[in-house]
Design a protein around this motif. Structure first.
Motif, PDB file in Angstrom:
ATOM      1  N   ALA A 162     -15.829 -22.090  -9.543  1.00 25.23           N
ATOM      2  CA  ALA A 162     -15.662 -23.529  -9.768  1.00 25.23           C
ATOM      3  C   ALA A 162     -16.213 -23.872 -11.138  1.00 25.23           C
ATOM      4  CB  ALA A 162     -16.386 -24.317  -8.693  1.00 25.23           C
ATOM      5  N   VAL A 163     -15.738 -24.981 -11.668  1.00 19.96           N
ATOM      6  CA  VAL A 163     -16.162 -25.437 -12.997  1.00 19.96           C
ATOM      7  C   VAL A 163     -16.984 -26.707 -12.827  1.00 19.96           C
ATOM      8  CG1 VAL A 163     -15.366 -26.274 -15.236  1.00 19.96           C
ATOM      9  CG2 VAL A 163     -14.106 -24.468 -14.069  1.00 19.96           C
ATOM     10  N   LEU A 164     -18.142 -26.752 -13.499  1.00 21.57           N
ATOM     11  CA  LEU A 164     -18.991 -27.950 -13.452  1.00 21.57           C
ATOM     12  C   LEU A 164     -18.325 -29.072 -14.233  1.00 21.57           C
ATOM     13  CD1 LEU A 164     -22.585 -26.569 -14.084  1.00 21.57           C
ATOM     14  CD2 LEU A 164     -21.675 -27.497 -11.982  1.00 21.57           C
ATOM     15  N   LEU A 165     -18.321 -30.262 -13.684  1.00 22.52           N
ATOM     16  CA  LEU A 165     -17.745 -31.416 -14.378  1.00 22.52           C
ATOM     17  C   LEU A 165     -18.807 -32.242 -15.086  1.00 22.52           C
ATOM     18  CD1 LEU A 165     -15.120 -32.601 -11.757  1.00 22.52           C
ATOM     19  CD2 LEU A 165     -14.816 -31.076 -13.702  1.00 22.52           C
ATOM     20  N   ASN A 166     -20.081 -32.027 -14.736  1.00 20.99           N
ATOM     21  CA  ASN A 166     -21.192 -32.774 -15.344  1.00 20.99           C
ATOM     22  C   ASN A 166     -22.275 -31.794 -15.753  1.00 20.99           C
ATOM     23  OD1 ASN A 166     -19.939 -35.226 -14.528  1.00 20.99           O
ATOM     24  ND2 ASN A 166     -20.884 -35.011 -12.510  1.00 20.99           N
ATOM     25  N   ASP A 167     -23.085 -32.220 -16.741  1.00 21.11           N
ATOM     26  CA  ASP A 167     -24.264 -31.434 -17.101  1.00 21.11           C
ATOM     27  C   ASP A 167     -25.271 -31.519 -15.947  1.00 21.11           C
ATOM     28  OD1 ASP A 167     -23.240 -30.789 -19.559  1.00 21.11           O
ATOM     29  OD2 ASP A 167     -24.321 -32.372 -20.634  1.00 21.11           O
ATOM     30  N   VAL A 168     -25.989 -30.428 -15.739  1.00 21.64           N
ATOM     31  CA  VAL A 168     -27.077 -30.408 -14.756  1.00 21.64           C
ATOM     32  C   VAL A 168     -28.331 -30.064 -15.550  1.00 21.64           C
ATOM     33  CG1 VAL A 168     -27.913 -29.466 -12.593  1.00 21.64           C
ATOM     34  CG2 VAL A 168     -25.457 -29.535 -13.035  1.00 21.64           C
ATOM     35  N   PRO A 169     -29.029 -31.101 -16.035  1.00 16.62           N
ATOM     36  CA  PRO A 169     -30.178 -30.834 -16.889  1.00 16.62           C
ATOM     37  C   PRO A 169     -31.287 -30.097 -16.153  1.00 16.62           C
ATOM     38  CG  PRO A 169     -30.069 -33.156 -16.341  1.00 16.62           C
ATOM     39  CD  PRO A 169     -28.849 -32.516 -15.767  1.00 16.62           C
ATOM     40  N   LEU A 170     -32.040 -29.358 -16.917  1.00 15.62           N
ATOM     41  CA  LEU A 170     -33.187 -28.647 -16.371  1.00 15.62           C
ATOM     42  C   LEU A 170     -34.197 -29.679 -15.897  1.00 15.62           C
ATOM     43  CD1 LEU A 170     -34.069 -25.730 -16.062  1.00 15.62           C
ATOM     44  CD2 LEU A 170     -35.300 -25.942 -18.183  1.00 15.62           C
ATOM     45  N   SER A 171     -34.660 -29.554 -14.685  1.00 10.04           N
ATOM     46  CA  SER A 171     -35.635 -30.514 -14.167  1.00 10.04           C
ATOM     47  C   SER A 171     -36.722 -29.748 -13.438  1.00 10.04           C
ATOM     48  CB  SER A 171     -34.965 -31.516 -13.225  1.00 10.04           C
ATOM     49  OG  SER A 171     -34.449 -30.839 -12.108  1.00 10.04           O
ATOM     50  N   PHE A 172     -37.820 -30.417 -13.282  1.00  5.37           N
ATOM     51  CA  PHE A 172     -38.946 -29.810 -12.593  1.00  5.37           C
ATOM     52  C   PHE A 172     -38.958 -30.320 -11.154  1.00  5.37           C
ATOM     53  CE2 PHE A 172     -40.027 -29.990 -17.067  1.00  5.37           C
ATOM     54  CZ  PHE A 172     -40.290 -28.651 -17.299  1.00  5.37           C
ATOM     55  N   PRO A 173     -39.219 -29.441 -10.209  1.00  9.25           N
ATOM     56  CA  PRO A 173     -39.250 -29.896  -8.817  1.00  9.25           C
ATOM     57  C   PRO A 173     -40.365 -30.904  -8.607  1.00  9.25           C
ATOM     58  CG  PRO A 173     -39.907 -27.574  -8.986  1.00  9.25           C
ATOM     59  CD  PRO A 173     -39.492 -28.031 -10.354  1.00  9.25           C
TER      60      PRO A 173
END
Length: 193
Positions: free
Chosen positions: A69-80
């Motif tokens: 599958a192709v991502l349609l949005n950025d998934v920024p690096l985040s901290f839990p």
């Protein structure tokens, strides 16, 4: 009892005894029935539940398939979050279903990915996004736990029903003793002569 021996009589309800009442015999049969239902019924319930769960997990492994599958949005690096352990976020992806149609849906992906990146997702037989199926080992463990849970549930019901019936027998015995004491007790009055 000092100087004496305390002997525990096994199966005393089954032995001939002038003090044994009908309620004692009924209670002995109830205890035997409860243990038999627990042993046989618990084993059957556990095995049937484990087998059914294993079949469901096997069907999921056979039906579900991985697709790119192709991502349609950025998934920024985040901290839990504090106390959290997840480094995955829900985002929108596009993939091609087994019938050739293009589909869009939301799923969990790793953080730190940009739009246009390729990820692997799982789809069911109808082309809908779903979770990854359990491996054979995970399915066996899950099936075993479900079987043990079914056996434990049956055990709780059986032992609970047995306890209620034994409680009612105890109440009946106490009522009988009370009636008999009412008849015999007055005869033991204080006679001093």
């Amino acid at each position: 009892m000092p100087g004496g021996t305390n002997v525990k009589q096994r199966l005393w309800r089954w032995r001939s005894n002038p003090l044994r009442r009908r309620d004692d015999i009924v209670e002995a049969w109830i205890v035997l029935a409860v243990w038999m239902v627990f042993a046989v019924g618990g084993s059957v319930a556990g095995l049937v539940t484990a087998h059914a769960a294993d079949e469901v997990f096997a069907a999921q492994r056979a039906e579900r398939q991985r697709v790119p599958a192709v991502l349609l949005n950025d998934v920024p690096l985040s901290f839990p979050a504090i106390g959290g352990t997840s480094d995955r976020r829900t985002t929108t992806v596009r993939w091609t279903a087994s019938d050739g149609s293009t589909r869009t849906g939301r799923t969990q992906v790793d953080t730190g990915l940009e739009a246009g990146s390729t990820v692997t997702v799982w789809q069911d037989g109808h082309g809908r996004l779903t979770s990854a199926p359990l491996s054979a080992t995970e399915a066996a463990i899950e099936s075993g736990l479900l079987g043990v849970g079914a056996a434990a549930g049956l055990a709780g019901l059986v032992f609970g029903a047995g306890a209620v019936v034994r409680w009612q027998l105890d109440r009946h015995r106490i009522d009988e003793w009370s009636r008999e004491w009412d008849q015999v007790g007055p005869r033991w009055g204080h006679r001093t002569s």
